[in-house]
Structures are given as structure tokens and as C-alpha cells.
Write an enzyme that holds these catalytic residues in place. Structure first.
Site, PDB file in Angstrom:
ATOM      1  N   LYS A  22      41.953  27.788  31.691  1.00 43.75           N
ATOM      2  CA  LYS A  22      41.491  27.508  33.058  1.00 43.75           C
ATOM      3  C   LYS A  22      40.501  28.585  33.507  1.00 43.75           C
ATOM      4  O   LYS A  22      39.423  28.277  34.018  1.00 43.75           O
ATOM      5  CB  LYS A  22      42.695  27.511  34.013  1.00 43.75           C
ATOM      6  CG  LYS A  22      42.319  27.635  35.475  1.00 43.75           C
ATOM      7  CD  LYS A  22      43.538  27.670  36.374  1.00 43.75           C
ATOM      8  CE  LYS A  22      44.083  29.047  36.656  1.00 43.75           C
ATOM      9  NZ  LYS A  22      43.393  29.791  37.727  1.00 43.75           N
ATOM     10  N   ASN A  23      40.898  29.856  33.296  1.00 46.45           N
ATOM     11  CA  ASN A  23      40.097  30.946  33.852  1.00 46.45           C
ATOM     12  C   ASN A  23      38.807  31.199  33.083  1.00 46.45           C
ATOM     13  O   ASN A  23      38.025  32.069  33.457  1.00 46.45           O
ATOM     14  CB  ASN A  23      40.938  32.211  33.976  1.00 46.45           C
ATOM     15  CG  ASN A  23      41.957  32.060  35.103  1.00 46.45           C
ATOM     16  OD1 ASN A  23      41.849  31.143  35.919  1.00 46.45           O
ATOM     17  ND2 ASN A  23      42.941  32.934  35.133  1.00 46.45           N
ATOM     18  N   ARG A  99      39.761  29.922  44.708  1.00 45.05           N
ATOM     19  CA  ARG A  99      38.936  31.120  44.826  1.00 45.05           C
ATOM     20  C   ARG A  99      37.808  31.166  43.785  1.00 45.05           C
ATOM     21  O   ARG A  99      36.745  31.722  44.040  1.00 45.05           O
ATOM     22  CB  ARG A  99      39.862  32.326  44.670  1.00 45.05           C
ATOM     23  CG  ARG A  99      39.194  33.621  44.886  1.00 45.05           C
ATOM     24  CD  ARG A  99      40.156  34.747  44.626  1.00 45.05           C
ATOM     25  NE  ARG A  99      39.415  35.943  44.295  1.00 45.05           N
ATOM     26  CZ  ARG A  99      38.982  36.811  45.181  1.00 45.05           C
ATOM     27  NH1 ARG A  99      39.233  36.614  46.452  1.00 45.05           N
ATOM     28  NH2 ARG A  99      38.287  37.860  44.815  1.00 45.05           N
ATOM     29  N   ASP A 123      45.667  35.202  49.238  1.00 47.64           N
ATOM     30  CA  ASP A 123      46.578  34.112  48.928  1.00 47.64           C
ATOM     31  C   ASP A 123      47.963  34.649  48.607  1.00 47.64           C
ATOM     32  O   ASP A 123      48.236  35.824  48.859  1.00 47.64           O
ATOM     33  CB  ASP A 123      46.026  33.179  47.847  1.00 47.64           C
ATOM     34  CG  ASP A 123      45.705  33.905  46.571  1.00 47.64           C
ATOM     35  OD1 ASP A 123      46.370  34.910  46.314  1.00 47.64           O
ATOM     36  OD2 ASP A 123      44.803  33.461  45.852  1.00 47.64           O
ATOM     37  N   ASP A 311      49.079  37.657  35.052  1.00 41.56           N
ATOM     38  CA  ASP A 311      49.390  36.225  35.156  1.00 41.56           C
ATOM     39  C   ASP A 311      50.641  35.841  34.360  1.00 41.56           C
ATOM     40  O   ASP A 311      51.120  34.713  34.480  1.00 41.56           O
ATOM     41  CB  ASP A 311      48.189  35.375  34.692  1.00 41.56           C
ATOM     42  CG  ASP A 311      47.029  35.468  35.665  1.00 41.56           C
ATOM     43  OD1 ASP A 311      47.235  35.937  36.795  1.00 41.56           O
ATOM     44  OD2 ASP A 311      45.904  35.070  35.291  1.00 41.56           O
TER      45      ASP A 311
HETATM   46  N1  EPU Z   1      39.351  43.204  43.707  1.00 39.11           N
HETATM   47  C1  EPU Z   1      38.797  43.919  44.740  1.00 39.11           C
HETATM   48  N2  EPU Z   1      37.473  43.761  45.020  1.00 39.11           N
HETATM   49  C2  EPU Z   1      36.664  42.920  44.295  1.00 39.11           C
HETATM   50  C3  EPU Z   1      37.236  42.184  43.237  1.00 39.11           C
HETATM   51  C4  EPU Z   1      38.585  42.350  42.963  1.00 39.11           C
HETATM   52  O1  EPU Z   1      39.501  44.675  45.418  1.00 39.11           O
HETATM   53  O2  EPU Z   1      35.465  42.842  44.594  1.00 39.11           O
HETATM   54  C5  EPU Z   1      40.769  43.365  43.405  1.00 39.11           C
HETATM   55  C6  EPU Z   1      41.567  42.115  43.748  1.00 39.11           C
HETATM   56  O3  EPU Z   1      41.927  42.117  45.117  1.00 39.11           O
HETATM   57  C7  EPU Z   1      42.749  42.196  42.815  1.00 39.11           C
HETATM   58  C8  EPU Z   1      42.175  42.908  41.591  1.00 39.11           C
HETATM   59  O4  EPU Z   1      40.960  43.526  42.014  1.00 39.11           O
HETATM   60  O5  EPU Z   1      43.740  42.997  43.379  1.00 39.11           O
HETATM   61  C9  EPU Z   1      41.899  41.988  40.409  1.00 39.11           C
HETATM   62  O6  EPU Z   1      40.944  41.042  40.745  1.00 39.11           O
HETATM   63  P1  EPU Z   1      39.960  40.363  39.676  1.00 39.11           P
HETATM   64  O7  EPU Z   1      38.629  40.288  40.326  1.00 39.11           O
HETATM   65  O8  EPU Z   1      40.082  41.031  38.357  1.00 39.11           O
HETATM   66  O9  EPU Z   1      40.604  38.927  39.556  1.00 39.11           O
HETATM   67  P2  EPU Z   1      39.936  37.524  39.876  1.00 39.11           P
HETATM   68  O10 EPU Z   1      38.650  37.395  39.160  1.00 39.11           O
HETATM   69  O11 EPU Z   1      39.962  37.274  41.336  1.00 39.11           O
HETATM   70  C10 EPU Z   1      41.015  36.383  37.782  1.00 39.11           C
HETATM   71  C11 EPU Z   1      41.911  35.200  37.539  1.00 39.11           C
HETATM   72  C12 EPU Z   1      43.312  35.507  38.011  1.00 39.11           C
HETATM   73  C13 EPU Z   1      43.808  36.746  37.276  1.00 39.11           C
HETATM   74  C14 EPU Z   1      42.833  37.913  37.472  1.00 39.11           C
HETATM   75  C15 EPU Z   1      43.222  39.143  36.698  1.00 39.11           C
HETATM   76  C16 EPU Z   1      40.433  33.343  37.757  1.00 39.11           C
HETATM   77  C17 EPU Z   1      40.028  32.117  38.473  1.00 39.11           C
HETATM   78  N3  EPU Z   1      41.411  34.051  38.261  1.00 39.11           N
HETATM   79  O12 EPU Z   1      41.009  36.579  39.185  1.00 39.11           O
HETATM   80  O13 EPU Z   1      44.110  34.401  37.657  1.00 39.11           O
HETATM   81  O14 EPU Z   1      45.071  37.099  37.782  1.00 39.11           O
HETATM   82  O15 EPU Z   1      41.519  37.511  37.075  1.00 39.11           O
HETATM   83  O16 EPU Z   1      43.341  38.869  35.352  1.00 39.11           O
HETATM   84  O17 EPU Z   1      39.897  33.653  36.700  1.00 39.11           O
HETATM   85  C18 EPU Z   1      45.769  32.766  37.872  1.00 39.11           C
HETATM   86  O18 EPU Z   1      45.197  32.140  36.968  1.00 39.11           O
HETATM   87  O19 EPU Z   1      46.908  32.442  38.299  1.00 39.11           O
HETATM   88  C19 EPU Z   1      45.109  33.927  38.480  1.00 39.11           C
HETATM   89  C20 EPU Z   1      45.451  34.452  39.639  1.00 39.11           C
END
Ligand code: EPU
Length: 426
Positions: A22-23, A99, A123, A311
Site C-alpha cells: 500500500k505504502n 494522508r 489521526d 506499522d
Molecule cells: N513528521 C514530522 N514532520 C514532517 C514529516 C513527518 O514531524 O514533515 C513526523 C510525523 O509526525 C511522524 C514521523 O515524523 O511522527 C514519521 O512520519 P513519516 O513522514 O516518516 O511517515 P508518513 O510518510 O506520514 C508513512 C506511512 C505510515 C508509516 C510511516 C513510517 C504511508 C502512506 N504511510 O507515513 O504508514 O507508519 O511512513 O514508516 O506511506 C500505515 O500504513 O498504517 C501507516 C501509518
């Protein structure tokens, strides 16, 4: 309201096939915006989030079609026809649902010179900032303002630069790479995320004609090019779905072959399962995970890749809840990812939370009760917990799980579980 009714007491046994992640698939779909014409992506999971991303792209002017494959893996092929001039606005009603809609920001600014994307909120797993997406794009030369709940970005042409991320954010790395591929000159992203999904995205971009070095390491170098071309590409297998089945096999003392699982994408998690007493075998077609006795407790610390994935943290907590001894689970990525623990406690789990640590004292079995899925992974963790509970566990708000696990009920049944999807007034 849709629920899963899971009958406890069955060991997961048999074979299950994992489709694309998915991601990754969602990001590959967003990256298709970078090239006019038809991009084709295979092994795209048939899940709600893919339907939402398809709608995001349609509203940007793309034609999107999804066709299921008949191989039982829950995946299929998506065809995305991107117009010469996509529209550049993504509404709150879609961003709110998912998101990952924010992943259109980089491609739109790079290709169209502007984007107006609604700001997602936090969320059920905690606050989720965008500061690194914004400051990185600003360093590339975009002007970004936040107005009326939208991020409005403009940049006639981005220019390559050096960017240091405070944290190896997956989403920020993706948005910045997909912006930098069409920027003038060289961009170096330091402290970049190293997840297999980043490597997958970069591989597709390279196939489209981009010049990228260092994907999968902490330093990604992108040499901007004038334009990209559409491609046909296959999504990397879903390591989180694979890990869910692996942990399920251990919790239920079962024996499961996870087809297409890539061991190198799950190194730490598989090591932990071995420590818990499981047999883990790498096969030509994937992985076999088997467990004869009650698992031993294992401590887990979530970290960006290659660390233990956040995850899979809810599944690790569920595993600890039925292991021998006491486990310490530490969550380092999200500030709210232990919220689901209250639901697990309703099943009789003995868990104490202290900040970003959970102390889990294992019990022989849990006891069924109605529980609520608060997000995708919490929902999957609760279903696994239902498998080791006496009686029938009702997991409410099943739609969360549908966002990430294609054919979840069918795949559980294929592994021998008695499970129903039921509907009742919400
Ligand atoms: N963060 C910041 N500022 C930013 C970006 C991120 O503070 O500009 C923080 C976030 O608040 C969080 C942490 O950094 O606490 C990690 O965020 P990251 O950007 O790495 O995650 P994401 O891209 O928002 C993706 C996956 C998540 C997965 C994370 C970490 C997708 C759609 N989502 O999220 O997947 O947990 O990477 O591996 O790719 C899921 O599939 O259930 C899920 C939540």
C-alpha cells in the site's frame, strides 16, 4: 458499521500471497503525475486507499482504471492516463480520508509549477507534521503559504539544492524526490528515509528517465531532468502485510508460508520472531514461519527502516500479550500509537503504558469482547488478538483494516480461520 467476527482458537496454517505494498503503490500512483501519457502499475492492492488515490488523480484530470488480477493475492493493475496539463487542487474531503494524498504535492509543483493541497489533520496514531515537506520544497525554490486549510505552493521552476531532514520522514523524502527529479541541477537529500518503498519509488522514477543515486541509503542525490516518460512498473511486496501474517503464525502457534514476502525487508522483525522461539525459513517463493510452543516475550523498539517498523507495533504488542514473561515495547515514531492498547486490555491483556513505553505481561490466552479498530494496523493487531481469545471477538470499524489489507477475511479463511464480516447499526 461493519465488523469482523473472529472465532478464537485456530492456528494459522497454509499459504497466503502478498501483493504490492500500500505504502508504495499510493506513491507510485502519485508519481505518475510527473509524465504525460499512460503509466501502468501492477501488484496494486485492491484496498480502499487505492480507490481514494484513484479519485484524487481523477479530480486532477487523470483517467484511472483498476483491474483485479485473478491470482488470489488481492492485487491488480492500475492504468493512469495523465493529461498534458493536470489540474492542481486536491480537496479536504479526500486528504482527510487519506494522508497519502499529500504525495501529489511534489509532482504537481515540479511539473505544473503550482499546487493547492488541503492540509491533513492528525489521526488516531498521533500528530503528523508536514514541516519537513514544506521546508524542503521551500529550499528547492517553492513559495508555500497556508491559507484556509490549504497549502498553496508555487514555483516557476525548482532548483536543486542541499536538504537535511531532521528525521528520516518517509513522506517528506518522497515529496522531495518527486519534486527534485524535474528541478534544475542537483539536489542532495541527507538523512533521507531508507524504506523499501522509497527504493521502489526511486526505481520507478529512474525507469521514467530520472537520474537518482543512493536510494535506500541516507543520502539521495537527484540530478534534475527536463521531462519524464510514462512506464509500466510492478510494486514491491507489502512487508507490513507479510509481517502481520508472520506474527499471526507465531501468536497462534501455526505454520504459514507467506508467498512473495522479502526477508531482507523484515530483518529485525524476523530476528525477533526467531528470538521468540519461531522457525523462520527463507524459501524461493517467500518465507515460512512456524511456531510449536507458546512464544517467549521479546522487547521491541520501533525505528525508521531498517529498524522494527512502527506499522507492526500493534501486532508486536498483541504477540507479547500471549507470550511467556514480560516485554517492553517502545514506540519512537508516533506519539499516539498506543491508543489502541485500551482495546487490547478489553480482551484481558495485561498492559501498562508509560509515555512511549508499553510493559506487557503475557497471559496464556485472552478473552473475547467487542473492540474497536482505531486505525489500519491496530485493527489487524486486534484481529490477531481475537485469534488467541476464547470465544468470538467482534472487531468494529472494519473499514480501517480494509484500507490496508486486501481480501482480509478471505485470506484469513484461507489460513483456516472462522471469520465473518457482519454489519450492524452504528
Ligand atoms: N513528521 C514530522 N514532520 C514532517 C514529516 C513527518 O514531524 O514533515 C513526523 C510525523 O509526525 C511522524 C514521523 O515524523 O511522527 C514519521 O512520519 P513519516 O513522514 O516518516 O511517515 P508518513 O510518510 O506520514 C508513512 C506511512 C505510515 C508509516 C510511516 C513510517 C504511508 C502512506 N504511510 O507515513 O504508514 O507508519 O511512513 O514508516 O506511506 C500505515 O500504513 O498504517 C501507516 C501509518
Amino acid at each position: 458499521m461493519e465488523c469482523f467476527e473472529v472465532t478464537g482458537g485456530t492456528a494459522l496454517t497454509g499459504r497466503v500471497r502478498v501483493t504490492g505494498a500500500k505504502n508504495s503503490a499510493l506513491k507510485l500512483m502519485a508519481a505518475a503525475l510527473l509524465a504525460q501519457g499512460q503509466t501502468v502499475i501492477d501488484e496494486v492492492p485492491d484496498i480502499l486507499d487505492v480507490a481514494i488515490m484513484s479519485e484524487v488523480l481523477r479530480r486532477l484530470g487523470c483517467d484511472v482504471e483498476y483491474e483485479r488480477a485473478g491470482d488470489g493475492g488481492g492485487g491488480g493493475r492500475v492504468r493512469i492516463d495523465v493529461p498534458e496539463k493536470p489540474s492542481t487542487e486536491t480537496d479536504y474531503d479526500l486528504v482527510r480520508k487519506m494522508r497519502a494524498s499529500i504525495n501529489v504535492l511534489g509532482p504537481l509543483v515540479a511539473r505544473c509549477g503550482s499546487a493547492r493541497v488541503a492540509l491533513p489533520g492528525g489521526d488516531a496514531i498521533g500528530s503528523r507534521g508536514l514541516d519537513m515537506h514544506i521546508s524542503g520544497l521551500e529550499r528547492l525554490g517553492a513559495t508555500i503559504v497556508s491559507e484556509h486549510g490549504f497549502l498553496v505552493a508555487t514555483a516557476p521552476r525548482l532548483s536543486g539544492t542541499a536538504i537535511w531532514l531532521d528525521f528520516p520522514s518517509v513522506g517528506a523524502t518522497e515529496n522531495l524526490v518527486t519534486a527534485a527529479v524535474l528541478a534544475r541541477g542537483t539536489t542532495v537529500i541527507d538523512n533521507a528515509a531508507r524504506e523499501p518503498e522509497i527504493v521502489d519509488l526511486c526505481a520507478m522514477l529512474v525507469a521514467m528517465g530520472a537520474s537518482i543515486d543512493g536510494a535506500g541509503t541516507s543520502t539521495i542525490t537527484v540530478e534534475g531532468v527536463e521531462s519524464l516518460s510514462p512506464v509500466t512498473y510492478t510494486t514491491v511486496p507489502d512487508r507490513i502485510v507479510a509481517g502481520t501474517w508472520a506474527i499471526g503464525a507465531v501468536m497462534t502457534r501455526g505454520d504459514v508460508v507467506v508467498e512473495r514476502a522479502v526477508a531482507a525487508h523484515l530483518t529485525v522483525a524476523l530476528d525477533k520472531l526467531t528470538d521468540a522461539g519461531a522457525t523462520v525459513e527463507v524459501l524461493p517463493e517467500g518465507l515460512r514461519v512456524a511456531m510449536a510452543d507458546r512464544p517467549r516475550c521479546i522487547d521491541v523498539v520501533t525505528l525508521p527502516f531498517p529498524g522494527f517498523p512502527t506499522d507492526l507495533q500493534p501486532m508486536a504488542v498483541a504477540l507479547a500479550a500471549v507470550s511467556t514473561g514480560t516485554a517492553l515495547i517502545t514506540e519512537n515514531v508516533y506519539d499516539g500509537r498506543f491508543m489502541f492498547v485500551n482495546e487490547l486490555v478489553r480482551l484481558g491483556a495485561d498492559i501498562r503504558i508509560d509515555g512511549h513505553h508499553a510493559v506487557v505481561r503475557g497471559r496464556e490466552r485472552l478473552s473475547s469482547a467487542p473492540v474497536v479498530a482505531t486505525d489500519i494496523r491496530a485493527g489487524a493487531g486486534l484481529v490477531l488478538a481475537g485469534l488467541v481469545s476464547d470465544g468470538v471477538t467482534e472487531v468494529q470499524d472494519a473499514y480501517h483494516v480494509d484500507r490496508g489489507y486486501p481480501d482480509f477475511v478471505e485470506q484469513l479463511r484461507g489460513l483456516g480461520v472462522t471469520v465473518e464480516r457482519t454489519e450492524r447499526p452504528g
